[in-house]
Enzyme design. Sequence first.
Site, PDB file in Angstrom:
ATOM      1  N   ASN A  68      57.628  45.270 -43.897  1.00 41.04           N
ATOM      2  CA  ASN A  68      58.434  44.991 -45.095  1.00 41.04           C
ATOM      3  C   ASN A  68      57.943  45.747 -46.328  1.00 41.04           C
ATOM      4  OD1 ASN A  68      60.433  43.417 -44.030  1.00 41.04           O
ATOM      5  ND2 ASN A  68      59.517  41.447 -44.593  1.00 41.04           N
ATOM      6  N   HIS A  97      55.031  38.583 -38.750  1.00 39.49           N
ATOM      7  CA  HIS A  97      54.097  39.569 -39.298  1.00 39.49           C
ATOM      8  C   HIS A  97      54.712  40.471 -40.364  1.00 39.49           C
ATOM      9  CE1 HIS A  97      53.068  38.506 -35.096  1.00 39.49           C
ATOM     10  NE2 HIS A  97      51.917  38.245 -35.651  1.00 39.49           N
ATOM     11  N   CYS A  98      55.582  39.893 -41.201  1.00 38.24           N
ATOM     12  CA  CYS A  98      56.244  40.663 -42.278  1.00 38.24           C
ATOM     13  C   CYS A  98      56.987  41.877 -41.728  1.00 38.24           C
ATOM     14  CB  CYS A  98      55.253  41.103 -43.354  1.00 38.24           C
ATOM     15  SG  CYS A  98      54.524  39.749 -44.274  1.00 38.24           S
ATOM     16  N   ALA A  99      57.416  41.792 -40.485  1.00 36.00           N
ATOM     17  CA  ALA A  99      58.118  42.933 -39.874  1.00 36.00           C
ATOM     18  C   ALA A  99      59.231  42.411 -38.963  1.00 36.00           C
ATOM     19  CB  ALA A  99      57.138  43.808 -39.103  1.00 36.00           C
TER      20      ALA A  99
END
Lengths: 398, 71
Positions: free
Chosen positions: A103, A344-346
């Site tokens: 992100n 995982h911010c993805a």
Amino acid sequence: MIDLDVIYLDNAATSHPKPVSVYQRVDTVLRNWSANPGRSGHTMAVEAARIIFQTRETIARLFNIADPDRIIFTPNATGALNLALLGTLKPGDRCVTTTMEHNSVVRPLHALAEKGVTVAKVGAARDGSIDPRAIAAALDSAHSNTRLVAVTHASNVVGTITPIAEIISLAHQRGVPVLVDAAQTAGSVPIDVGALGVDLLACPGHKGLFGPQGTGFLYIAPHMNVEPILFGGTGSRSDLESMPDFAPDRYEPGTQNTPGIAGLGAGVEFLLKRGVEQVRAHEIALVRQLMEGLAAIDGVTLHGPRDPERKSGVVLFTLDGVDPAEIGDRLDDEFGIAVRVGVHCAPQAHRTIGTFPIGGVRMSPGFFNTAEEIDRTVDAVSRIAKHPAVVDGSAVTA
Amino acid sequence: MTPNCIFVFKSTYLTFRAEREFKSAGIACSLVTKPRHISSDCGLAVRIPTDKKGDAGSVLEKQAIPCLGVW
């Protein structure tokens, strides 16, 4: 010092522990030299500025960067990526990127898209691998306004290493510069900026480079025209209301994180002494051991490449019928093992590999982990798999 | 007292590089605050003995370190 007896497997987020020299350097600088660097001529300020100068030079040696003054200190890789993207792309420009990005790339690009930048996302395979030919095809699709390729060097979700040498070569053949997000590889996978011809390199200081949190940098090649995104005092050209036109001052307004940068310098010195290749070899051995151990547990599915040589130090797995959050909490509470669960911010990377929205359990060994710790971790996951938590008389399901 | 001159560079980074190269070349030098009559900057400059001015200029040329001026 508090001895938590933790098996720390969250090095992909922040490395822990650090080399002892990092703690010592931060302490020394914070106690003795924590004046304002580059702003005054008194001894403390001069030494503070010298520490920052020396750290720039040390980083340049590790990455084979010919011009250390093009290394811009930032608070983290996110800050570096924002500077690279917001400082380069303008309305009407096009950026080619991938579906494996964090992100920290996705969100700046989304903000830019709302202002008229076109973002073209190249899909990755289920194991997270990115085909350089797909990048080239996206560049060949009759868009003369493509200003930048932005690509991760390794997925923070599954660790898949991107063939950046080939991508940079193909992009340069088409006259397009490349931004490399080295959040997962800086310090643990060799990166030769000079040989690769990297145009923009974004690195965190607090992961593989062993620096404290609050550190990172962006390398900007001399031919890149990047506009500053922060404005303020630099101690130079103070007569001007505009930012200086030279690096690093152009991009570094405000007081620097001198103790943090000093610690980062100590971390990079540690890597120069040990060698990134040695770090890499150790992490590959631990990842191989971890993957083999987990694969032997009933119900475990490993995601990403099965060959550790193709990965950074990241292992992602799911366990049939068990919520990753439950696994993470039990590893922490019952076994003292620190991991990262979720997406995982993805999220788009998890969509690509087929684990969205549940995500998975990410284990990321580092240089200071041992084979014995990996054995204990595999044993812990095995116990959880045999005895999943019970709620209202039935096993918890995802 | 030995007369001194001041070498001024546009950035702190270049100032430290010059200091390092001068010392490597055996030229005694020290970092000082940029004199107000030279610059409005808050930064630093390098002070060397005036009789080493020529040697220092050669070092900068060899190392490709741009200098804003000498006072």
